[in-house]
Design a protein around this motif. Structure first.
Motif, PDB file in Angstrom:
ATOM      1  N   PHE A  32       0.829  -1.209   0.000  1.00 31.40           N
ATOM      2  CA  PHE A  32       0.000   0.000   0.000  1.00 31.40           C
ATOM      3  C   PHE A  32       0.866   1.264   0.000  1.00 31.40           C
ATOM      4  CE2 PHE A  32      -3.376  -2.707   2.160  1.00 31.40           C
ATOM      5  CZ  PHE A  32      -4.166  -2.786   1.031  1.00 31.40           C
ATOM      6  N   ALA A  33       1.968   1.234   0.733  1.00 37.63           N
ATOM      7  CA  ALA A  33       2.824   2.426   0.847  1.00 37.63           C
ATOM      8  C   ALA A  33       3.442   2.813  -0.488  1.00 37.63           C
ATOM      9  CB  ALA A  33       3.927   2.184   1.879  1.00 37.63           C
ATOM     10  N   GLY A  34       3.564   1.849  -1.415  1.00 40.06           N
ATOM     11  CA  GLY A  34       4.152   2.150  -2.706  1.00 40.06           C
ATOM     12  C   GLY A  34       3.156   2.577  -3.762  1.00 40.06           C
ATOM     13  N   TYR A  35       1.874   2.574  -3.417  1.00 39.95           N
ATOM     14  CA  TYR A  35       0.847   3.036  -4.362  1.00 39.95           C
ATOM     15  C   TYR A  35       0.811   4.554  -4.329  1.00 39.95           C
ATOM     16  CZ  TYR A  35      -3.754   3.513  -6.591  1.00 39.95           C
ATOM     17  OH  TYR A  35      -4.787   3.849  -7.430  1.00 39.95           O
ATOM     18  N   LEU A  36       0.911   5.193  -5.473  1.00 42.14           N
ATOM     19  CA  LEU A  36       0.975   6.648  -5.552  1.00 42.14           C
ATOM     20  C   LEU A  36      -0.345   7.179  -6.116  1.00 42.14           C
ATOM     21  CD1 LEU A  36       4.589   7.032  -6.999  1.00 42.14           C
ATOM     22  CD2 LEU A  36       3.852   7.093  -4.601  1.00 42.14           C
ATOM     23  N   VAL A 103     -14.664  -7.413  -1.035  1.00 48.87           N
ATOM     24  CA  VAL A 103     -14.562  -6.069  -1.601  1.00 48.87           C
ATOM     25  C   VAL A 103     -14.269  -6.220  -3.084  1.00 48.87           C
ATOM     26  CG1 VAL A 103     -12.104  -5.923  -1.003  1.00 48.87           C
ATOM     27  CG2 VAL A 103     -13.393  -3.834  -1.479  1.00 48.87           C
ATOM     28  N   TYR A 104     -14.904  -5.375  -3.871  1.00 48.21           N
ATOM     29  CA  TYR A 104     -14.830  -5.465  -5.325  1.00 48.21           C
ATOM     30  C   TYR A 104     -14.312  -4.129  -5.850  1.00 48.21           C
ATOM     31  CZ  TYR A 104     -16.727  -6.442 -10.065  1.00 48.21           C
ATOM     32  OH  TYR A 104     -16.901  -6.674 -11.407  1.00 48.21           O
ATOM     33  N   LEU A 105     -13.128  -4.139  -6.465  1.00 50.26           N
ATOM     34  CA  LEU A 105     -12.523  -2.918  -7.000  1.00 50.26           C
ATOM     35  C   LEU A 105     -12.965  -2.740  -8.444  1.00 50.26           C
ATOM     36  CD1 LEU A 105      -8.865  -3.270  -5.648  1.00 50.26           C
ATOM     37  CD2 LEU A 105     -10.795  -2.083  -4.604  1.00 50.26           C
ATOM     38  N   ASP A 106     -13.737  -1.712  -8.691  1.00 46.81           N
ATOM     39  CA  ASP A 106     -14.246  -1.428 -10.026  1.00 46.81           C
ATOM     40  C   ASP A 106     -13.579  -0.163 -10.547  1.00 46.81           C
ATOM     41  OD1 ASP A 106     -16.165  -1.465 -12.320  1.00 46.81           O
ATOM     42  OD2 ASP A 106     -16.799   0.401 -11.367  1.00 46.81           O
ATOM     43  N   GLY A 107     -13.143  -0.186 -11.792  1.00 45.03           N
ATOM     44  CA  GLY A 107     -12.541   0.994 -12.389  1.00 45.03           C
ATOM     45  C   GLY A 107     -11.939   0.664 -13.731  1.00 45.03           C
ATOM     46  N   GLY A 108     -11.495   1.683 -14.446  1.00 41.42           N
ATOM     47  CA  GLY A 108     -10.886   1.479 -15.745  1.00 41.42           C
ATOM     48  C   GLY A 108      -9.524   0.812 -15.632  1.00 41.42           C
ATOM     49  N   PHE A 109      -8.964   0.461 -16.783  1.00 40.30           N
ATOM     50  CA  PHE A 109      -7.653  -0.164 -16.784  1.00 40.30           C
ATOM     51  C   PHE A 109      -6.580   0.886 -16.502  1.00 40.30           C
ATOM     52  CE2 PHE A 109      -8.913   0.971 -21.078  1.00 40.30           C
ATOM     53  CZ  PHE A 109      -7.835   1.702 -21.543  1.00 40.30           C
ATOM     54  N   GLY A 110      -5.504   0.445 -15.866  1.00 46.63           N
ATOM     55  CA  GLY A 110      -4.374   1.327 -15.632  1.00 46.63           C
ATOM     56  C   GLY A 110      -4.520   2.270 -14.457  1.00 46.63           C
ATOM     57  N   VAL A 111      -5.489   2.025 -13.559  1.00 44.20           N
ATOM     58  CA  VAL A 111      -5.626   2.889 -12.374  1.00 44.20           C
ATOM     59  C   VAL A 111      -4.972   2.260 -11.152  1.00 44.20           C
ATOM     60  CG1 VAL A 111      -7.723   4.005 -13.212  1.00 44.20           C
ATOM     61  CG2 VAL A 111      -7.913   1.939 -11.792  1.00 44.20           C
ATOM     62  N   GLY A 112      -4.371   1.083 -11.318  1.00 43.80           N
ATOM     63  CA  GLY A 112      -3.647   0.456 -10.214  1.00 43.80           C
ATOM     64  C   GLY A 112      -4.461  -0.527  -9.397  1.00 43.80           C
TER      65      GLY A 112
END
Length: 363
Positions: A32-36, A103-112
């Motif tokens: 998590f700490a490396g996610y910008l 938990v379900y992470l929804d979003g476009g491609f390339g958002v991490g």
């Protein structure tokens, strides 16, 4: 001597499929700490906070084998509920809003999303498993449903990347498996480019399987992750195709390179189950392709998507002749139900081609 992928026919034993359920090499060290987070996209920071709280909640649960309290929590109604930030923002205690097992992470491609999913996996104590949707359906095919449920039923967490429902069989299979696992106390986490209630839409008669889709969705809280494709944020455009002679020279100059005709490789993929694509490229350090052409057939295109994912997982550079990678999937495919898969594949292949262009200047 340069190797050819078309000469490889990897065999993967069932027990190896279970042992391989860990984040791929590219995401082995992420946290998590490396996610910008993008400052312009508050949902990204919120995702880190929410997933950290989810990890705390999972870690605070009983050790596996004594999961009666978690089984009780998993029985709450509603599948892909909203308001996940409110549910978790108050902490990981049992009284902090809803306590759905997933938990379900929804979003476009390339958002991490994959970075976040792998970070969650690393933050949770074992036993735990991580795999793509294709890998999990392949596991059921190799072991059978009962053995798969037993193998995964002792996990604290099952993380599923690239969640999709492309046919009715997968819908019923995954609904039944994930319901079984959630009832056994396994926490669930998934990523997808499709809202849960839209899974299967445009691919088959999803309305006929609405109960299964709704039942599956009720196991998760939805966490939206917005933003632009980070793989190309502030970076130059992907390199243009190379000449055939350049591709051959690069393959010959790099130890561990493979060199294949694109059409022949696509035909070879048709004879391999997608669960073997990772083993197909294991140990390869550069993929060189001749004569890349636009793909019009959906079955071929979906195989190329899986191969692109496995190359990206392993950070294997790509050099190619023929058409540009942005032209790999035609307009008809990009207008169809799998367009987000194709867009993700192009994004990932472009990043790998950029790595390949760097190799040409340093070889």
């Amino acid at each position: 001597m340069v190797q050819r992928l078309v000469d490889r026919r990897p065999q993967v034993r069932p027990e190896e499929l279970v042992a391989a359920l860990v984040p791929p090499p590219r995401f082995d060290a992420v946290r998590f700490a490396g996610y910008l987070p993008d400052p312009a996209e508050p949902s990204q920071s919120a995702a880190v906070t929410a997933l950290s709280a989810f990890a705390d909640r999972v870690n605070a649960g009983p050790a596996r084998g004594g999961g009666s309290a978690r089984r009780a929590r998993s029985g709450r109604s509603g599948l892909f509920g909203r308001g996940v930030r409110g549910a978790w923002s108050g902490g990981a205690g049992r009284g902090a809003g809803t306590a759905r097992p997933g938990v379900y992470l929804d979003g476009g491609f390339g958002v991490g999303k994959t970075h976040l999913l792998a970070s969650l996996w690393h933050a949770v104590a074992g036993p735990k498993a991580y795999g793509t949707f294709v890998e999990l359906t392949s596991l059921v095919g190799a072991l059978g449903f009962a053995a798969t449920a037993r193998a995964l039923g002792g996990m604290r967490l099952l993380a599923i990347d690239e969640f999709e429902l492309d046919d009715p069989g997968d819908t019923v299979l995954m609904s039944t498996l994930l319901t079984r696992l959630a009832d056994a106390g396994v926490a669930l986490a998934a990523t997808s480019n499709t809202q849960p209630e839209d899974l299967g839409a445009g691919r088959f008669a999803a309305a006929d399987f609405l109960r299964e889709i709704q039942g599956l969705a009720a196991r998760f809280d939805v966490l939206r992750v917005d933003g632009a494709d980070y793989r190309h944020r502030g970076l130059p455009a992907p390199p243009p195709p190379r000449a055939d002679g350049e591709v051959a020279a690069l393959a010959a100059a790099h130890d561990g390179a493979s060199e294949d005709d694109f059409a022949a490789l696509c035909a070879h993929l048709a004879g391999l189950h997608p669960s073997r694509y990772g083993a197909l490229v294991d140990g390869v350090r550069l993929v060189a392709l001749h004569g890349v052409t636009p793909v019009a057939d959906q079955a071929v295109a979906l195989r190329v998507v899986v191969l692109a994912d496995r190359l990206y997982d392993r950070s294997i550079p790509v050099v190619a002749s023929g058409v540009g990678l942005g032209e790999l999937f035609g307009a008809e495919l990009l207008a169809g139900p799998h367009r987000k898969k194709y867009q993700r594949a192009v994004s990932r292949l472009a990043a790998l081609a950029r790595d390949g262009a760097h190799l040409t200047t340093t070889a």
